[in-house]
Scaffold this motif. Sequence first.
Motif, PDB file in Angstrom:
ATOM      1  N   CYS A 236       1.978  -7.949  21.277  1.00 17.46           N
ATOM      2  CA  CYS A 236       1.466  -8.102  19.909  1.00 17.46           C
ATOM      3  C   CYS A 236       2.317  -7.286  18.947  1.00 17.46           C
ATOM      4  O   CYS A 236       3.108  -6.426  19.353  1.00 17.46           O
ATOM      5  N   PHE A 237       2.165  -7.579  17.661  1.00 20.03           N
ATOM      6  CA  PHE A 237       2.777  -6.752  16.624  1.00 20.03           C
ATOM      7  C   PHE A 237       1.857  -6.744  15.408  1.00 20.03           C
ATOM      8  O   PHE A 237       0.987  -7.601  15.252  1.00 20.03           O
ATOM      9  N   ARG A 238       2.062  -5.748  14.559  1.00 18.70           N
ATOM     10  CA  ARG A 238       1.263  -5.621  13.342  1.00 18.70           C
ATOM     11  C   ARG A 238       2.192  -5.300  12.181  1.00 18.70           C
ATOM     12  O   ARG A 238       3.046  -4.417  12.277  1.00 18.70           O
ATOM     13  N   LEU A 239       2.018  -6.030  11.073  1.00 15.49           N
ATOM     14  CA  LEU A 239       2.737  -5.764   9.833  1.00 15.49           C
ATOM     15  C   LEU A 239       1.710  -5.307   8.800  1.00 15.49           C
ATOM     16  O   LEU A 239       0.756  -6.039   8.508  1.00 15.49           O
ATOM     17  N   MET A 240       1.913  -4.113   8.249  1.00 15.21           N
ATOM     18  CA  MET A 240       0.928  -3.531   7.339  1.00 15.21           C
ATOM     19  C   MET A 240       1.625  -2.986   6.103  1.00 15.21           C
ATOM     20  O   MET A 240       2.505  -2.127   6.191  1.00 15.21           O
ATOM     21  N   ALA A 241       1.237  -3.500   4.928  1.00 19.85           N
ATOM     22  CA  ALA A 241       1.761  -3.017   3.654  1.00 19.85           C
ATOM     23  C   ALA A 241       0.718  -2.125   2.994  1.00 19.85           C
ATOM     24  O   ALA A 241      -0.460  -2.483   2.918  1.00 19.85           O
ATOM     25  N   ARG A 242       1.157  -0.959   2.485  1.00 18.23           N
ATOM     26  CA  ARG A 242       0.228  -0.015   1.870  1.00 18.23           C
ATOM     27  C   ARG A 242       0.806   0.486   0.550  1.00 18.23           C
ATOM     28  O   ARG A 242       2.005   0.797   0.462  1.00 18.23           O
ATOM     29  N   LEU A 243      -0.068   0.582  -0.419  1.00 17.83           N
ATOM     30  CA  LEU A 243       0.312   1.087  -1.737  1.00 17.83           C
ATOM     31  C   LEU A 243      -0.603   2.257  -2.077  1.00 17.83           C
ATOM     32  O   LEU A 243      -1.647   2.070  -2.728  1.00 17.83           O
ATOM     33  N   PRO A 244      -0.275   3.470  -1.654  1.00 19.35           N
ATOM     34  CA  PRO A 244      -1.162   4.619  -1.900  1.00 19.35           C
ATOM     35  C   PRO A 244      -1.433   4.808  -3.393  1.00 19.35           C
ATOM     36  O   PRO A 244      -0.506   4.823  -4.207  1.00 19.35           O
ATOM     37  N   GLY A 245      -2.670   4.926  -3.714  1.00 20.22           N
ATOM     38  CA  GLY A 245      -3.065   5.152  -5.105  1.00 20.22           C
ATOM     39  C   GLY A 245      -3.278   3.903  -5.913  1.00 20.22           C
ATOM     40  O   GLY A 245      -3.760   3.961  -7.047  1.00 20.22           O
ATOM     41  N   ALA A 246      -2.931   2.741  -5.362  1.00 19.66           N
ATOM     42  CA  ALA A 246      -3.112   1.491  -6.109  1.00 19.66           C
ATOM     43  C   ALA A 246      -4.519   0.937  -5.892  1.00 19.66           C
ATOM     44  O   ALA A 246      -5.215   1.301  -4.945  1.00 19.66           O
ATOM     45  N   ARG A 247      -4.935   0.085  -6.800  1.00 16.57           N
ATOM     46  CA  ARG A 247      -6.157  -0.704  -6.602  1.00 16.57           C
ATOM     47  C   ARG A 247      -5.722  -2.153  -6.424  1.00 16.57           C
ATOM     48  O   ARG A 247      -5.115  -2.745  -7.340  1.00 16.57           O
ATOM     49  N   LEU A 248      -6.001  -2.708  -5.264  1.00 20.30           N
ATOM     50  CA  LEU A 248      -5.618  -4.090  -4.994  1.00 20.30           C
ATOM     51  C   LEU A 248      -6.788  -4.985  -5.355  1.00 20.30           C
ATOM     52  O   LEU A 248      -7.806  -5.027  -4.665  1.00 20.30           O
ATOM     53  N   SER A 249      -6.667  -5.678  -6.460  1.00 18.02           N
ATOM     54  CA  SER A 249      -7.757  -6.484  -7.012  1.00 18.02           C
ATOM     55  C   SER A 249      -7.739  -7.883  -6.416  1.00 18.02           C
ATOM     56  O   SER A 249      -6.674  -8.457  -6.160  1.00 18.02           O
ATOM     57  N   GLU A 250      -8.927  -8.444  -6.197  1.00 23.95           N
ATOM     58  CA  GLU A 250      -9.043  -9.812  -5.716  1.00 23.95           C
ATOM     59  C   GLU A 250      -9.146 -10.802  -6.856  1.00 23.95           C
ATOM     60  O   GLU A 250      -9.634 -11.923  -6.683  1.00 23.95           O
ATOM     61  N   PRO A 276       0.842   4.045 -11.546  1.00 25.37           N
ATOM     62  CA  PRO A 276       1.786   4.235 -12.660  1.00 25.37           C
ATOM     63  C   PRO A 276       3.213   3.910 -12.239  1.00 25.37           C
ATOM     64  O   PRO A 276       4.053   3.543 -13.056  1.00 25.37           O
ATOM     65  N   GLY A 277       3.492   4.062 -10.958  1.00 27.67           N
ATOM     66  CA  GLY A 277       4.799   3.722 -10.414  1.00 27.67           C
ATOM     67  C   GLY A 277       4.621   3.061  -9.071  1.00 27.67           C
ATOM     68  O   GLY A 277       3.600   3.248  -8.401  1.00 27.67           O
ATOM     69  N   LEU A 278       5.575   2.281  -8.657  1.00 22.95           N
ATOM     70  CA  LEU A 278       5.471   1.589  -7.374  1.00 22.95           C
ATOM     71  C   LEU A 278       5.659   2.583  -6.233  1.00 22.95           C
ATOM     72  O   LEU A 278       6.647   3.320  -6.197  1.00 22.95           O
ATOM     73  N   ALA A 279       4.719   2.619  -5.309  1.00 22.75           N
ATOM     74  CA  ALA A 279       4.824   3.419  -4.096  1.00 22.75           C
ATOM     75  C   ALA A 279       4.336   2.535  -2.950  1.00 22.75           C
ATOM     76  O   ALA A 279       3.134   2.307  -2.796  1.00 22.75           O
ATOM     77  N   LEU A 280       5.276   2.006  -2.169  1.00 18.88           N
ATOM     78  CA  LEU A 280       4.941   1.038  -1.115  1.00 18.88           C
ATOM     79  C   LEU A 280       5.601   1.451   0.188  1.00 18.88           C
ATOM     80  O   LEU A 280       6.789   1.803   0.212  1.00 18.88           O
ATOM     81  N   ILE A 281       4.827   1.425   1.254  1.00 21.68           N
ATOM     82  CA  ILE A 281       5.405   1.505   2.589  1.00 21.68           C
ATOM     83  C   ILE A 281       4.931   0.285   3.374  1.00 21.68           C
ATOM     84  O   ILE A 281       3.819  -0.219   3.154  1.00 21.68           O
ATOM     85  N   THR A 300      -0.538   9.994   1.164  1.00 24.57           N
ATOM     86  CA  THR A 300      -1.461   9.818   0.047  1.00 24.57           C
ATOM     87  C   THR A 300      -0.651   9.589  -1.221  1.00 24.57           C
ATOM     88  O   THR A 300       0.565   9.779  -1.262  1.00 24.57           O
ATOM     89  N   ALA A 301      -1.346   9.207  -2.284  1.00 18.27           N
ATOM     90  CA  ALA A 301      -0.661   9.023  -3.557  1.00 18.27           C
ATOM     91  C   ALA A 301       0.002  10.322  -4.009  1.00 18.27           C
ATOM     92  O   ALA A 301       1.096  10.308  -4.592  1.00 18.27           O
ATOM     93  N   GLU A 302      -0.660  11.455  -3.729  1.00 13.66           N
ATOM     94  CA  GLU A 302      -0.128  12.748  -4.154  1.00 13.66           C
ATOM     95  C   GLU A 302       1.078  13.175  -3.324  1.00 13.66           C
ATOM     96  O   GLU A 302       1.982  13.851  -3.842  1.00 13.66           O
ATOM     97  N   SER A 303       1.101  12.799  -2.036  1.00 14.95           N
ATOM     98  CA  SER A 303       2.188  13.257  -1.154  1.00 14.95           C
ATOM     99  C   SER A 303       3.305  12.229  -0.998  1.00 14.95           C
ATOM    100  O   SER A 303       4.309  12.511  -0.342  1.00 14.95           O
TER     101      SER A 303
END
Length: 807
Positions: A236-250, A276-281, A300-303
Amino acid sequence: MHKSHRPLIDSQAQAARHPITHKGPSVAFTSGALLGNGGMGVVVCVRPDAIVLHFGHNNVWDIRLAENNREAIGTFAEIFAKVDAISKSGLAKSLKDEPWFNQYLKMTAENYSHPYPRPMPCGTVVLGFDRKRCEPLGYRLDIATGVCRVDLLDNGNKAAVEIFADSQRDRLWVTCVDEAGSPCQPFNRIRVLPDPKTPAEFPKPQLHQSADELGFTQVLPRVTEPGRQAPGEDHCFRLMARLPGARLSEEQWPGHKNGEFVDTMDPLERAIAGQPGLALIVDLEQADRPVLPPPPSAPTAESFDTQCQSVRAANEQSWQNYWNQSAVALADTELEDIWYRNLYFMKCAVRPGVTCPGLFANWSYRDKGSAWHGDYHMNYNTQQPFWVTFSSNHLELNLPYVDLVEHLMPVSQLTARDYYGLRGAYFPHSAYPMPMSLAPYPVPTWGWEICETPWTVQGLWWHYTYSMDTHFLRDRAFGPIRESCRFIADYMLRPDARGQRFGDDRYHVFPSVTPELFGLRADFKTNYDVLADLTLIRFVFRAFREACAVLGKEKEESELLADITTVLEHFPPHPTADTPAGPVWIAAPDIHPQVVQNVPASTMTIFPGEEHGLHSPPDELAMARRSLATQRNEGGNELVFLNLQKARVGVLDLDAFKRQVDYCKLPNGTSADMVLQTKGRYSDTTNFDYMAPMGIWFENFALPAVINECLMQSWDGLIHLFPNWPTGSDAAFQDLRAVGAFLVSARLVGGKVLNVRIASDKGGTCRLHNPWPGATVQLRRGESVQKLVPNDVLSLSMSPGEIVELE
């Protein structure tokens, strides 16, 4: 760089002179910027409305495997007896006229006809923006540090999206800053997509959604057909996108389909707000079991900024360490470009401890990367990219190939025993990175190539000769080399390979098939003593004899050594033909010297056979050069191979080489396999670029090896400086690795060789072809200076770790 060297060339600064740039959108897969850490691979494509990130991984494959018709395939003896009877009858002009043979070919090819196994694309992340607000200007990939910058106009202001692959884990980092360097956020949506070509019979992906992350887990089943059994677990594999501090709206966006208004938001799609700025892993995890542990922790958004800068600094150090291992500085910037860019791609594609890349390495999407299963072809494709690891001083990148050879040993030994009824190991024509109990392509055309067995283990011997690591020789290289020799000796000592059929007392390689040229003929006229077989068998026999001497195994291996001696004492000559220019080598007996070939099979005694080169007797060197001038090659599989042969005998036209590379170059800077001429397997209706869209051609990352051979050669233990380099073009190289574990540096300035430096890893005698014939040569060892007798060959006795300089 050798730890006690002073640098002659700042290699990372030199690499920085060769960024890969693309102006405007780069929507095609082969136009996108390539990132990677040797396991994970990412293609960065820029659309007019989004940045699109395609993910792949060397460890992630569709692992389904067909091994049907085991009994029907039979044994070599059974099939050869039938084919031999047809041949002796003289009634068939072609084996294709025989219904039995045609049916047998179809049956033995059936397993390979399935679309699996193949590299499994790992999904896509889309970062969308509003075209009314943003316009993409293009990208710039800094190969010195592995950072891709996508330039945007955001409301008329410049913004830069920076993307890089983490060198320590399978994670991608993405940030965005404005012209002043402050964080900015031009994107309005993110979407994660499983690959559109995921087989419908696979389990549906498990979706992961939360306030600031989107992703999926895909199980890769070992079998999908009811009633079938297969060893091992699902992967198996997993692909996970995360944007710390963002609100992902539906929030649903209006759209239309077939004239009707619809909501267009996908289950793995969200509007981006709150950052306020893009932060994506983006994390890509994989496992050889059906369940993954919980996802790794995210910053985290702060780190985020602190961790991102820390990883980026570690990445830059990793790239600096890589570039410091060797360097070139060439007045010819086109050749320097080829050298640095392809070594960049190589590091992105290969890493110790990760599955050996297949034909298209770790970049895949839809059908890209799946042609010919994207697998291992052992008649040059798999070996070729690793040719660059030796002289470029990146032996660590050869280790995944060593792992592959060890992985292939069980099925190769089974094939030798159960199919051929012989000792040793017969390495398969095609192979996969999962366990096999049957050769994937046992078709008596390419599946009967004998050269692939010695060719497969050749890179293990080179690893030893360039490293002089006796532990590696004993623990990893000796076993596969011995098993290769056992099979070959048994094969050539068979009664069918000697006697009345041939009218002499020699032991022949029979039957066999010329690589990439002809299959079996009803009259067998081209199916014995193939040049590729003969030269590679000589190579591996020599390697085994020397390995036994180095490891003190002559008594233990006396029986096999005696068999090898018997064969070599009755060894067939290389096939030749007369031409108006004189005799030349040919790929196999009864082949016209100007037949159009797909690989340069008639000059393989130069390379990879390493029987002939610049230091050969004059008549043999002339024969080698004449054979190169006579043979005709159709392209597809020659960009590295043929040009390396030319360099080995000093006849490579570097301007012509650059033009050919330019012809094969894709927008992303890699080189595809391109057709060059008809009258072979290609016709006037062939699309000459038909292989270019198939994916990223891993094999051509070996292009720097061609340049290395022009700057320095050492294959026969004699170092020759600038053997195929125009005296009017200044050049320098640093720490190219020579046979004997010597690191060599030198400059060519105004036609004169300067600043020769040699470092020894293991000690021993270094032999250097004197670059200053007739002149007094000074040898400096630290503070000590001595004058050398100006012989044609300078012999230098060196201690482990010692560095000497000559002028």
